[in-house]
Design a protein around this motif. Sequence first.
Motif, short mmCIF file in Angstrom:
data_model
loop_
_atom_site.label_atom_id
_atom_site.label_comp_id
_atom_site.label_asym_id
_atom_site.label_seq_id
_atom_site.Cartn_x
_atom_site.Cartn_y
_atom_site.Cartn_z
N ALA A 149 0.61 -1.14 0.02
CA ALA A 149 0.00 -0.06 -0.04
C ALA A 149 0.96 1.28 -0.04
O ALA A 149 0.46 2.35 -0.68
N LEU A 150 2.00 1.34 0.74
CA LEU A 150 2.72 2.40 0.82
C LEU A 150 3.62 2.58 -0.40
O LEU A 150 3.68 3.79 -1.07
N TRP A 151 3.92 1.47 -1.28
CA TRP A 151 4.44 1.82 -2.50
C TRP A 151 3.35 2.49 -3.61
O TRP A 151 3.66 3.24 -4.39
N LEU A 152 2.20 1.76 -3.40
CA LEU A 152 1.10 2.18 -4.49
C LEU A 152 0.77 3.95 -4.05
O LEU A 152 0.74 4.58 -5.00
N ARG A 153 0.99 4.18 -2.68
CA ARG A 153 0.58 5.59 -2.54
C ARG A 153 1.55 6.32 -3.09
O ARG A 153 1.41 7.65 -3.79
N SER A 162 -4.20 10.87 -5.07
CA SER A 162 -4.04 10.73 -3.53
C SER A 162 -4.93 9.51 -3.25
O SER A 162 -6.04 9.06 -3.72
N ALA A 163 -4.42 8.46 -2.60
CA ALA A 163 -4.97 7.44 -1.97
C ALA A 163 -5.27 7.55 -0.63
O ALA A 163 -4.86 7.93 0.16
N TYR A 164 -6.47 6.55 -0.29
CA TYR A 164 -6.98 6.53 0.93
C TYR A 164 -7.29 5.14 1.44
O TYR A 164 -7.68 4.48 0.52
N GLY A 165 -6.91 4.70 2.62
CA GLY A 165 -6.98 3.46 3.06
C GLY A 165 -8.24 2.91 3.88
O GLY A 165 -8.61 4.03 4.61
N LYS A 166 -8.38 1.64 3.62
CA LYS A 166 -9.28 1.21 4.78
C LYS A 166 -9.06 -0.34 4.63
O LYS A 166 -8.55 -0.91 3.76
N THR A 167 -9.47 -1.08 5.99
CA THR A 167 -9.33 -2.54 5.84
C THR A 167 -10.54 -3.22 5.01
O THR A 167 -11.52 -2.55 4.78
N SER A 168 -10.07 -4.19 4.51
CA SER A 168 -11.33 -5.15 4.10
C SER A 168 -12.32 -5.57 4.89
O SER A 168 -13.42 -5.90 4.43
N GLY A 169 -11.97 -5.60 6.09
CA GLY A 169 -12.91 -6.37 7.14
C GLY A 169 -12.51 -7.75 7.16
O GLY A 169 -13.07 -8.57 7.93
N SER A 170 -11.60 -8.08 6.19
CA SER A 170 -11.22 -9.62 6.33
C SER A 170 -9.67 -9.77 6.64
O SER A 170 -9.35 -9.23 7.60
N LYS A 171 -8.93 -10.01 5.69
CA LYS A 171 -7.54 -9.97 5.96
C LYS A 171 -6.48 -8.97 5.13
O LYS A 171 -5.48 -8.75 5.66
N ASP A 280 -14.65 10.96 9.34
CA ASP A 280 -14.85 9.97 8.05
C ASP A 280 -13.22 10.23 7.55
O ASP A 280 -13.24 11.24 6.59
N LEU A 281 -12.46 9.26 7.57
CA LEU A 281 -11.03 9.12 7.06
C LEU A 281 -11.58 9.29 5.40
O LEU A 281 -10.25 9.81 4.67
N LEU A 282 -12.42 8.87 4.97
CA LEU A 282 -12.63 8.61 3.54
C LEU A 282 -13.40 9.72 2.81
O LEU A 282 -13.76 9.75 1.76
N GLY A 283 -13.52 10.72 3.95
CA GLY A 283 -14.43 12.03 3.29
C GLY A 283 -14.08 12.55 2.13
O GLY A 283 -14.82 13.13 1.17
N PRO A 284 -12.69 12.84 1.76
CA PRO A 284 -12.29 13.20 0.16
C PRO A 284 -12.80 12.29 -0.96
O PRO A 284 -13.17 13.02 -1.86
N LEU A 285 -13.32 11.05 -0.69
CA LEU A 285 -13.88 10.42 -1.63
C LEU A 285 -15.24 10.98 -2.21
O LEU A 285 -15.65 10.60 -3.52
N THR A 286 -15.87 11.46 -1.45
CA THR A 286 -17.31 12.16 -1.52
C THR A 286 -17.18 13.48 -2.01
O THR A 286 -18.19 14.40 -2.02
N ASP A 287 -16.08 14.07 -1.93
CA ASP A 287 -15.73 15.71 -2.20
C ASP A 287 -15.39 15.60 -3.86
O ASP A 287 -14.25 15.43 -3.95
N PRO A 288 -16.31 16.37 -4.64
CA PRO A 288 -15.76 16.54 -5.93
C PRO A 288 -14.67 17.16 -6.23
O PRO A 288 -13.77 17.09 -7.23
N GLN A 290 -11.83 16.99 -4.74
CA GLN A 290 -10.62 16.06 -4.58
C GLN A 290 -10.53 15.29 -5.65
O GLN A 290 -9.31 14.52 -5.50
N ALA A 291 -11.08 15.23 -6.75
CA ALA A 291 -10.95 14.38 -7.76
C ALA A 291 -9.91 14.79 -8.73
O ALA A 291 -9.81 16.13 -9.00
N ARG A 292 -9.15 13.86 -9.07
CA ARG A 292 -8.01 14.17 -10.15
C ARG A 292 -8.19 13.20 -11.22
O ARG A 292 -8.88 12.26 -11.43
N PRO A 293 -7.73 13.86 -12.39
CA PRO A 293 -7.98 12.99 -13.53
C PRO A 293 -6.72 11.97 -13.73
O PRO A 293 -5.58 12.02 -12.96
N LEU A 294 -6.86 10.94 -14.42
CA LEU A 294 -5.79 9.82 -14.58
C LEU A 294 -4.71 10.64 -15.45
O LEU A 294 -5.14 11.44 -16.43
#
Length: 297
Positions: A149-153, A162-171, A280-288, A290-294
């Motif tokens: 995850a740190l490499w991908l960030r 920008s990347a934001y993390g969450k657990t899968s709730g599994s492994k 909500d640590l994932l709040g930026p995902l719902t803020d237009p 914060q969106a960036r183009p590929l």
Amino acid sequence: MTPITEVEGRRLALSNLDKVLYPATGTTKGEVLHYYAATAADAMLPHLRDRPLSFLRYPDGPEGLRFFTKNPPPGTPDWVRTAPVPRSDDPGARQVLAQDLPSLMWAANLVVEFHTHQWRQDSPAVADRMVFDLDPGPPASAVECCVVALWLRERLAADGLSAYGKTSGSKGLHLLVPLVPTPSDEVTAYAKELAVQAQGALPELAVHRMTRALRPGKVFVDFSQNAAAKTTAAPYTLRAKGSPTVSAPVTWDEIEACGAPEELVFVAGDMAARLEKHGDLLGPLTDPGQARPLPGR
């Protein structure tokens, strides 16, 4: 008699409230519903709104029958909104939307994991977020997922994302990236490119192919959930596991410091304090904003 309650003017029949869904912790269905209503709803609903839902149902708990469904179940109230999601096997298919607290609680009463597409119902197959599902193959664990995850960030940051993390709730871990709306096939292609690069940079840790023979001791960087037809466990959903684990947002400090898998396991009872501390640590995902183009678009 099934109790009837009113949620924001909608009458709901809530069934089997004393039924134990998670035997390991004694967690009842009533406690599960309380988690969604009192703890998760305010943070969770913005991540569900306008996204057609798939459900993994486990009405008798994680050890009972589990089944995945995309179609609105029989008896869906007429006030629960649905959206058209045409599929090759069913051009008239529709899926549920959880637009408000009554809809969330109606669905939670079915005992479900909530899974969403990466696009919204008004723009099918045009994603406004990208996801990487980091899935460890034993004996790898969340600790190895954090390294990937740190490499991908850093790799995403090099492309202005920008990347934001969450657990899968599994492994494992999920990384989510807010995007300017982009066709899902282009997002998938870009995510695959980064998964291949992760394998090249971390050959002892990362693999981009699903083949199980390649995965022991490594982290599968699953880019395929960006495909328009795929769904991913939603933020704050409970999972059908041995205990009521949550797909919980985490800080980058927590990811950097992770030294043992249990450090990134959160259950329903942990979440009120985490939301109080972090919001909500994932709040930026719902803020237009914060969106960036590929890159290249």
